[in-house]
Design a protein around this motif. Structure first.
Motif: not given
Length: 431
Positions: A15-16, A25
């Protein structure tokens, strides 16, 4: 099949990388861990809310951000800069020295590297590049480098975040950062002097002695802010959070009533910007508090402590390893994420090695600030590149000498703990 903790870490990283904020995240990864473990996801929410509601010290963060934003929209930055020009502009590489000194003074008010680079940085870059005195890339590089001093010299938002995860006194942490911050500034001033001599950079226009009292008088109300703030904390009159509130109020009063340099529209802009910045930091803190539960359940801190003990490292070897680790993490993570997510995992090992947590806090914050100017994701590099419209590659080439200078300061800070702890001990610290 991968265990839930590994999958949660994989989700956080994924997600990051896709651009989601680190805080969101981390929250997503924590919730995934709880679901896979068959636990109630509300446990993470409860942990987050308890941390936020019990974190009285955290109130200092939005107040310091507000004080910095008010100073940036008013004329405080401009008046302070003219005062610094009068002090050090006459030396070789004068505006570079002005850049260093102004960052030292401004850092005693804002506690934020980004606030320094965005506020004071815009003005000093324009001065340095006017009439071709300095290459834009060099002006951008030294501005980014000097802004790293902001969170070291008190007050400091990263120090408040470290206090949250280490249970250390904010006041003592502020005191511990003063001498290291001045050392960093000195190292950068020396580097600027040698570069200026080698490349033939000019001195600034000398200010006559007759002008100095007027410029000093104009700057005194702004210069009094760190005196009031730190004097209030160390005299016991105010807690750090109360001092942050006084700093915001004082910045507002002198900008609006004394200097009369802030309009209603500008004040609204400052409030809006500070609200956005606070929300960004708040999401990161919330994510870290959520992940804290995961770390505790996995006993990750204890596992790392046992692992490091098994390596049989000396204290010096451990500190070198920590410095290398955080410097590398700083290349890809923002400082707040390092302080709130990585540092809590390391603290038990630090205590087991007999390292003072106050000393360790300064080491960690300095490392995190170096991450702001190290490629590929140094936030300050992108900020100053945007201000000057210079390609990021040119800024990176110019910033390397200042990174070397700051690494020299980091070596002293790391291996001479008495230098860091001198002022806290004068104020009663027992470590």
């Amino acid at each position: 099949m991968l265990d839930p903790f590994t999958l949660s870490i994989a989700l956080i990283v994924a997600l990051t990388v896709t651009g989601l904020s680190v805080g969101l995240a981390v929250m997503s990864g924590s919730f995934l861990y709880l679901i896979l473990r068959g636990l109630d996801p509300s446990l993470a929410t409860e942990s987050m809310l308890q941390g936020l509601f019990n974190g009285y010290t955290l109130l200092a963060i939005p107040l310091f951000i507000l004080a910095a934003d008010i100073m940036n929209v008013g004329s405080l930055s401009d008046r302070l800069l003219r005062f610094c020009q009068a002090l050090v502009g006459r030396f070789r590489g004068g505006l570079g020295h002005v850049n260093v000194v102004s960052s030292v003074i401004f850092s005693g008010m804002s506690g934020s590297a980004v606030a320094d680079a965005v506020g004071m940085g815009k003005i000093i870059i324009n001065l340095m590049t006017k009439d071709g005195k300095y290459p834009p890339a060099y002006a951008a590089a030294i501005t980014a480098a000097t802004a790293t001093v902001g969170p070291i010299i008190p007050p400091s938002i990263p120090m408040v975040l470290y206090a949250l995860v280490s249970d250390q006194s904010v006041g003592f942490l502020f005191a511990a950062g003063l001498l290291p911050g001045l050392l960093m500034a000195l190292m950068m001033a020396v580097m600027n002097y040698f570069i200026a001599r080698r490349r033939g950079f000019p001195t600034d226009e000398s200010v006559s002695l007759a002008e100095l009292p007027r410029l000093t008088f104009n700057a005194v109300p702004a210069l009094m802010l760190p005196v009031i703030l730190l004097g209030g904390i160390y005299s016991g009159v105010m807690s750090p959070t109360e001092a942050a509130a006084v700093a915001a109020l004082y910045a507002l009063v002198i900008s609006v009533l004394f200097y009369r340099s802030v309009s209603i529209k500008q004040l609204y802009t400052a409030l809006l910007n500070s609200a956005r910045s606070t929300a960004s930091v708040g999401v990161l803190i919330a994510g870290a508090l959520t992940f804290e539960y995961v770390i505790a359940r996995e006993q990750l801190a204890r596992s790392i402590s046992v692992l490091i003990s098994g390596l049989d490292l000396s204290q010096a070897g451990f500190l070198i390893a920590i410095n290398v680790l955080i410097l590398l993490l700083g290349c890809v993570l923002e400082g707040g994420a390092i302080l709130l997510i990585i540092v809590p995992i390391l603290i038990p090992a630090v205590e087991a090695m007999g390292i003072d947590l106050l000393h360790f806090g300064v080491i960690v914050v300095v490392n995190a600030m170096l991450g702001l100017i190290t490629p590929p994701y140094g936030l300050l590099l992108f900020i100053v590149s945007n201000i000057t419209k210079e390609p990021i590659g040119r800024v990176i080439r110019e910033v390397w000498p200042f990174i070397v200078a700051l690494l020299g300061a980091l070596v002293i800070i790391t291996f001479v703990p008495d230098f860091v702890l001198f002022l806290p001990r004068l104020l009663g610290y027992g470590g």
